[in-house]
Design a protein around this motif. Structure first.
Motif, short mmCIF file in Angstrom:
data_model
loop_
_atom_site.label_atom_id
_atom_site.label_comp_id
_atom_site.label_asym_id
_atom_site.label_seq_id
_atom_site.Cartn_x
_atom_site.Cartn_y
_atom_site.Cartn_z
N GLU A 160 10.58 16.63 5.07
CA GLU A 160 10.24 17.01 6.08
C GLU A 160 11.27 18.50 6.50
O GLU A 160 10.29 19.18 7.19
N GLY A 163 9.88 21.18 3.69
CA GLY A 163 8.12 21.79 3.82
C GLY A 163 8.43 23.35 3.96
O GLY A 163 9.33 23.97 4.39
N PHE A 164 7.14 23.48 3.63
CA PHE A 164 7.14 25.08 3.49
C PHE A 164 6.22 24.94 4.52
O PHE A 164 4.73 24.59 4.78
N GLU A 165 5.98 26.03 5.64
CA GLU A 165 4.77 26.16 6.37
C GLU A 165 5.35 27.95 6.85
O GLU A 165 5.98 28.67 6.95
N SER A 166 4.42 28.91 6.21
CA SER A 166 4.01 29.66 5.92
C SER A 166 4.40 30.45 7.89
O SER A 166 4.15 29.77 8.44
N GLU A 169 0.99 30.46 9.20
CA GLU A 169 0.50 29.39 10.36
C GLU A 169 1.63 28.87 11.24
O GLU A 169 0.67 28.80 12.59
N ARG A 170 2.48 29.15 11.46
CA ARG A 170 3.54 29.67 12.46
C ARG A 170 2.97 29.84 14.48
O ARG A 170 3.00 29.91 15.09
N TYR A 171 2.93 31.40 13.59
CA TYR A 171 2.16 32.30 14.38
C TYR A 171 0.71 32.65 14.23
O TYR A 171 0.06 33.62 14.84
N ASP A 172 -0.27 31.64 14.25
CA ASP A 172 -1.49 31.70 14.25
C ASP A 172 -1.92 32.47 15.82
O ASP A 172 -1.47 31.95 16.99
#
Length: 175
Positions: A160, A163-166, A169-172
């Protein structure tokens, strides 16, 4: 079988069967203990200095064994249980209880001072079995189901974290 001062088993008859080379032995066959800790045993250090710090156990002309050396120490550094093979999985920045514990194979006998330090790693489940029953470290054992569950839970948390989250994606902005 060897026992602890409290009378529990250590899981072996002869700790030296499980000892590796001495932790104080250098790559060129010298005794680092005599050189680095002269003040702890000056007579031993003086004898080693006279022999240019050569370890008498590795000297082919000597009949010394590891058990003969007063400063022998062998601590296993493999990070897996020697009984069931469970690998250690430590989580960074977490102080939860480790899966593996250092297990001493030698203790003082009949009021003597501590014998040579000989240790191996056991998972905490095998460690309990060795101390609380007649289990031996040489038993053909599989990891305890609880041990496997604890290891897999740690692996899951590790994945977990990887994992990569751009940032998009985090600040949509639609949220």
């Amino acid at each position: 079988m060897e026992k602890t001062p409290r009378g529990t088993s250590v899981g072996v008859d002869d700790p030296y069967e499980f000892a590796g080379v001495c932790d104080h032995l250098t790559g060129d066959g010298n005794c680092r203990y005599a050189f680095d800790h002269y003040e702890h045993d000056p007579e031993f250090a003086r004898e080693r200095a006279e022999d240019e710090y050569e370890c008498p156990v590795v000297d082919p002309e000597s009949d010394w064994t590891w058990a003969d050396c007063p400063h022998f120490r062998s601590r296993n550094r493999d990070r897996e249980c020697v009984r069931c093979g469970l690998a250690e999985k430590r989580m960074a920045h977490d102080d939860e209880r480790p899966l593996l514990e250092e297990h001493h194979l030698s203790y003082a006998r009949d009021g003597e001072t501590l014998s040579h330090e000989i240790t191996v790693y056991l998972c905490r489940w095998c460690h309990a079995k060795v101390h609380n029953s007649w289990a031996r470290i040489t038993d053909d054992a599989a990891p305890d189901p609880e041990a496997i569950a604890a290891l897999e839970e740690r692996r899951g948390r590790e994945h977990e974290e990887l994992g990569f989250e751009s940032a998009a994606e985090r600040y949509d902005e639609d949220d």
